[in-house]
Design a protein around this motif. Structure first.
Motif, PDB file in Angstrom:
ATOM      1  N   ILE A   9     -23.958  50.572  30.862  1.00  0.00           N
ATOM      2  CA  ILE A   9     -23.301  51.818  30.467  1.00  0.00           C
ATOM      3  C   ILE A   9     -24.068  52.977  31.078  1.00  0.00           C
ATOM      4  O   ILE A   9     -25.270  53.121  30.868  1.00  0.00           O
ATOM      5  CB  ILE A   9     -23.228  51.960  28.942  1.00  0.00           C
ATOM      6  N   ARG A  10     -23.349  53.809  31.821  1.00  0.00           N
ATOM      7  CA  ARG A  10     -23.982  54.948  32.473  1.00  0.00           C
ATOM      8  C   ARG A  10     -23.459  56.260  31.919  1.00  0.00           C
ATOM      9  O   ARG A  10     -22.242  56.469  31.830  1.00  0.00           O
ATOM     10  CB  ARG A  10     -23.723  54.892  33.982  1.00  0.00           C
ATOM     11  N   ASP A  11     -24.373  57.135  31.523  1.00  0.00           N
ATOM     12  CA  ASP A  11     -24.027  58.487  31.097  1.00  0.00           C
ATOM     13  C   ASP A  11     -25.243  59.371  31.387  1.00  0.00           C
ATOM     14  O   ASP A  11     -26.368  58.970  31.094  1.00  0.00           O
ATOM     15  CB  ASP A  11     -23.682  58.525  29.602  1.00  0.00           C
ATOM     16  N   PRO A  12     -25.053  60.550  31.960  1.00  0.00           N
ATOM     17  CA  PRO A  12     -26.208  61.406  32.251  1.00  0.00           C
ATOM     18  C   PRO A  12     -26.993  61.827  31.019  1.00  0.00           C
ATOM     19  O   PRO A  12     -28.165  62.174  31.120  1.00  0.00           O
ATOM     20  CB  PRO A  12     -25.583  62.632  32.937  1.00  0.00           C
ATOM     21  N   ASP A  13     -26.344  61.807  29.855  1.00  0.00           N
ATOM     22  CA  ASP A  13     -26.998  62.248  28.625  1.00  0.00           C
ATOM     23  C   ASP A  13     -27.661  61.050  27.944  1.00  0.00           C
ATOM     24  O   ASP A  13     -26.967  60.155  27.457  1.00  0.00           O
ATOM     25  CB  ASP A  13     -25.961  62.877  27.700  1.00  0.00           C
ATOM     26  N   PRO A  14     -28.996  60.989  27.880  1.00  0.00           N
ATOM     27  CA  PRO A  14     -29.646  59.827  27.262  1.00  0.00           C
ATOM     28  C   PRO A  14     -29.306  59.676  25.787  1.00  0.00           C
ATOM     29  O   PRO A  14     -29.292  58.557  25.263  1.00  0.00           O
ATOM     30  CB  PRO A  14     -31.140  60.097  27.480  1.00  0.00           C
ATOM     31  N   GLN A  15     -29.025  60.777  25.098  1.00  0.00           N
ATOM     32  CA  GLN A  15     -28.648  60.669  23.689  1.00  0.00           C
ATOM     33  C   GLN A  15     -27.326  59.936  23.551  1.00  0.00           C
ATOM     34  O   GLN A  15     -27.148  59.093  22.669  1.00  0.00           O
ATOM     35  CB  GLN A  15     -28.565  62.053  23.054  1.00  0.00           C
ATOM     36  N   GLN A  16     -26.362  60.250  24.450  1.00  0.00           N
ATOM     37  CA  GLN A  16     -25.090  59.533  24.447  1.00  0.00           C
ATOM     38  C   GLN A  16     -25.317  58.056  24.712  1.00  0.00           C
ATOM     39  O   GLN A  16     -24.741  57.191  24.051  1.00  0.00           O
ATOM     40  CB  GLN A  16     -24.171  60.116  25.537  1.00  0.00           C
ATOM     41  N   GLY A  38     -35.203  58.561  22.366  1.00  0.00           N
ATOM     42  CA  GLY A  38     -34.633  57.313  21.891  1.00  0.00           C
ATOM     43  C   GLY A  38     -35.627  56.487  21.100  1.00  0.00           C
ATOM     44  O   GLY A  38     -35.660  55.257  21.209  1.00  0.00           O
ATOM     45  N   LYS A  39     -36.452  57.165  20.279  1.00  0.00           N
ATOM     46  CA  LYS A  39     -37.500  56.490  19.518  1.00  0.00           C
ATOM     47  C   LYS A  39     -37.283  56.658  18.013  1.00  0.00           C
ATOM     48  O   LYS A  39     -36.724  57.654  17.553  1.00  0.00           O
ATOM     49  CB  LYS A  39     -38.874  57.063  19.875  1.00  0.00           C
ATOM     50  N   ILE A  40     -37.767  55.675  17.275  1.00  0.00           N
ATOM     51  CA  ILE A  40     -37.867  55.745  15.818  1.00  0.00           C
ATOM     52  C   ILE A  40     -39.327  56.014  15.474  1.00  0.00           C
ATOM     53  O   ILE A  40     -40.228  55.387  16.038  1.00  0.00           O
ATOM     54  CB  ILE A  40     -37.440  54.421  15.162  1.00  0.00           C
ATOM     55  N   PHE A  41     -39.557  56.930  14.546  1.00  0.00           N
ATOM     56  CA  PHE A  41     -40.900  57.182  14.024  1.00  0.00           C
ATOM     57  C   PHE A  41     -40.890  56.910  12.529  1.00  0.00           C
ATOM     58  O   PHE A  41     -39.919  57.252  11.843  1.00  0.00           O
ATOM     59  CB  PHE A  41     -41.327  58.628  14.288  1.00  0.00           C
TER      60      PHE A  41
END
Length: 616
Positions: free
Chosen positions: A39-46, A363-366
């Protein structure tokens, strides 16, 4: 010239361009059948949201493989995403110029046998071939998906020159991915179903634009006449997004020479106000959250398109207290915002986890680990959204008993409270530059005064302030909420800073905190005694910085702890040690409870769905 042959699928991926609502669902279809998906999207959050959707919701697609063996990867760059793909499906916004450019780019970065497909519902793939070679146009076609997993129809249509052998080849693979493929026998704007829907939708919009009926009245008569289970037209348009509806309507009007009888201006008023539908915190034809339903409500194929994934903590207290590992039974759990998805454990064997937050950029969990009671061994850790890549951010001993934490998303900074350590801290997301912001006491001289215990934390960037709770003793009504400036006053330190304010006092036992998106209200949970404890609370922040209108929005929680606000669908999520996840409307109404009796829950965080229109 070498004759063209159908591509081999062995060891090659299905490329999806666009990580929005349909992009991620199309990816889930192929992943569920065992295909490797990029899956490619310029927005890493997406992209992160899409990967988590597929992982969390794959069970809805009735996978034919072990869900733990799926192969789905996210990309921001085009070439590595599709260079080995045998099939590429574009799911970019309904703009012809954008689609033309995408296919021109694909021609240069894909293999010469790759099949190139458009998911467009309103543009013919013929219109997208203007910048590609004739032999590339022969590999292009439309493959228009509806809304899987509930509606599994996919319509195939030629570009006018698509090779005939591609259609039976794709039919076989679409069926293997759980879809119901159907071929349009002639090129047609709107394909089959959408042509019928377009006419119905246009008349519905005219009824609204001419003020013949309200959205509620129109949907009510439609439901009574045609549907007893399903999505009526106004709900469906909100689910798709009114900006997308407007783009499609504009194209139909231009291509067919239709007269716009007020539909586009009618839609533009909503768009100008940011009322795009389910993907907007302002709602659309219906108020915010209307199309996102919870457990015990009727579900349709268009519900929960924009509901967040839930990440929350089980402290581990449901286990045998005589177990020598009792204080290392904590877990990170992932579920869905409607409570229907089975809970997944992505990290376990944690020492009393309490607070959790997500960084959308990284894209991390803390999360915080309180550690062993009575010992100075608390820590903060992080991992990827799927539970891999676990690392220590703040090592044991650097903090005493870390509790709730908050991420400043813009600056990638962690704020967290240290309960028995009686401090509030700040550090970078990598653990660097650890700073003590507040010191309410010295744990080395005794930790017996719970009025100095710091627990909840949130940051209000609009004010330039952070808020924290000091909960006080059980049944003591000595809990307080404080605030101070993000910037430490010059010449002062954590022990003597003069800008600390008490904004609420005499509370039962306030725990977690959240500030509303626009900074207009503060929300918190309270685990204290009834009538005002075990509750969800809100107070209004006035322009002069004072608070007013403190309300108990909901009662009868069982030792309320975690709190998170979905700023898109306008819902509040909370957890309690009694082992339940709750969802509320922003005024506290509409209480729903799910994921009961599967742990003792503490912190909660949301992976919110961003605007599902791809940013390609």
């Amino acid at each position: 010239m070498t004759p063209w042959k159908l591509p081999s699928t062995a060891g090659r991926s299905v490329g999806i361009l666009g990580a929005g609502v349909l992009g991620r669902r199309i990816g889930a279809c192929w992943a569920s059948a065992g295909y490797r998906v990029h899956i490619r999207d310029p927005d890493p959050q997406q992209t992160n949201a899409a990967l988590q959707y597929i992982t969390n919701e794959l069970w809805r697609y009735k996978p034919v493989i072990d869900p733990n063996t799926i192969s789905v990867h996210g990309f921001q760059d085009m070439k590595p995403a599709v260079e080995d793909s045998w099939l590429v499906i574009e799911c970019v916004p309904e703009r012809l110029d954008m689609k033309i450019d995408v296919f021109a780019e694909l021609e240069g970065v894909t293999r010469s046998d790759a099949i190139l497909a458009s998911n467009s519902s309103s543009y013919k793939s013929r219109e997208m071939t203007v910048k590609v070679k004739p032999e590339t146009a022969q590999r292009m076609l439309n493959t228009h998906y509806m809304v899987p997993p509930a509606i599994r129809i996919v319509e195939l249509m030629t570009s006018g020159s698509t090779r005939e052998e591609i259609f039976p080849f794709l039919l076989e693979h679409f069926k293997a991915s759980g879809m119901m493929p159907v071929i349009a026998h002639q090129e047609s704007t709107g394909f089959i179903l959408n042509r019928v829907w377009a006419a119905i939708k246009r008349e519905c919009l005219m009824v609204l634009a001419e003020r013949v009926a309200t959205p509620e009245e129109l949907d009510a008569v439609w439901t009574e006449m045609f549907i007893k289970n399903g999505s009526p037209p106004c709900t469906l348009m909100d689910s798709v997004g009114l900006d997308t509806v407007s783009l499609i309507e504009k194209h139909y009007i231009e291509e067919r020479g239709l007269q716009d009888r007020g539909v586009l201006p009618f839609l533009q008023k909503y768009i100008d106000e940011g009322k795009l539908g389910a993907k907007s915190s302002k709602g659309g034809l219906y108020p915010p959250g209307h199309t996102v339903k919870t457990a015990n409500q009727e579900q349709t194929s268009h519900d929960n398109l924009h509901a967040p994934a839930l990440y929350f903590l089980d402290i581990g207290w449901n286990n045998d207290p005589d177990d020598v590992e009792f204080y290392r039974k904590g877990r990170i759990l992932v579920g869905s915002a409607d409570g229907r998805s089975p809970l997944r454990v992505i990290v376990d064997h944690l020492p009393m986890p309490d607070g959790i937050a997500l960084s959308h950029k990284t894209g991390k969990i803390f999360w915080t680990n309180m550690g062993t009671p009575g010992q100075n061994d608390g820590s903060i850790m992080s991992c990827n959204l799927d539970g891999t890549g676990i690392r220590v951010v703040i090592p044991p001993g650097a903090v005493h008993t870390p509790k709730q934490l908050s991420v400043d998303q813009d600056n990638e900074v962690l704020y967290f409270s240290d309960r028995e350590g009686m401090r509030v801290f700040r550090c970078g997301v990598d653990g660097s530059n650890l700073q003590t912001l507040v010191r309410a006491g010295d744990w080395r001289k005794g930790i017996d005064d719970p009025t100095s215990w710091c627990v909840g934390i949130t940051v209000s960037a609009k004010e330039g302030k952070f808020y924290w709770t000091q909960k006080g003793p059980p049944k003591g009504s000595k809990g307080r909420i404080y605030r101070a400036s993000i910037k430490m006053p010059e010449g002062y330190d954590a022990s003597n800073r003069p800008d600390i304010e008490v904004v609420f006092e005499h509370l039962p036992e306030p725990i977690d905190l959240e500030m509303d998106e626009d900074g207009s209200a503060l929300y918190w949970t309270d685990r204290g005694e009834l009538p005002n404890g075990n509750s969800l609370n809100r107070a209004t922040l006035n322009p002069d910085g004072s608070f007013s209108n403190h309300q108990v929005l909901a009662r009868n929680l069982h030792e309320a702890i975690g709190l998170a606000i979905d700023k898109t669908t306008r819902h509040i999520y909370a957890t309690d040690l009694g082992g339940a996840v709750y969802r509320f409307n922003m005024d506290g109404s509409g209480k729903q409870k799910f994921y009961e009796d599967q742990g003792a829950f503490t912190g909660i965080a949301l992976l919110e769905q961003v605007d599902p229109s791809s940013s390609l």
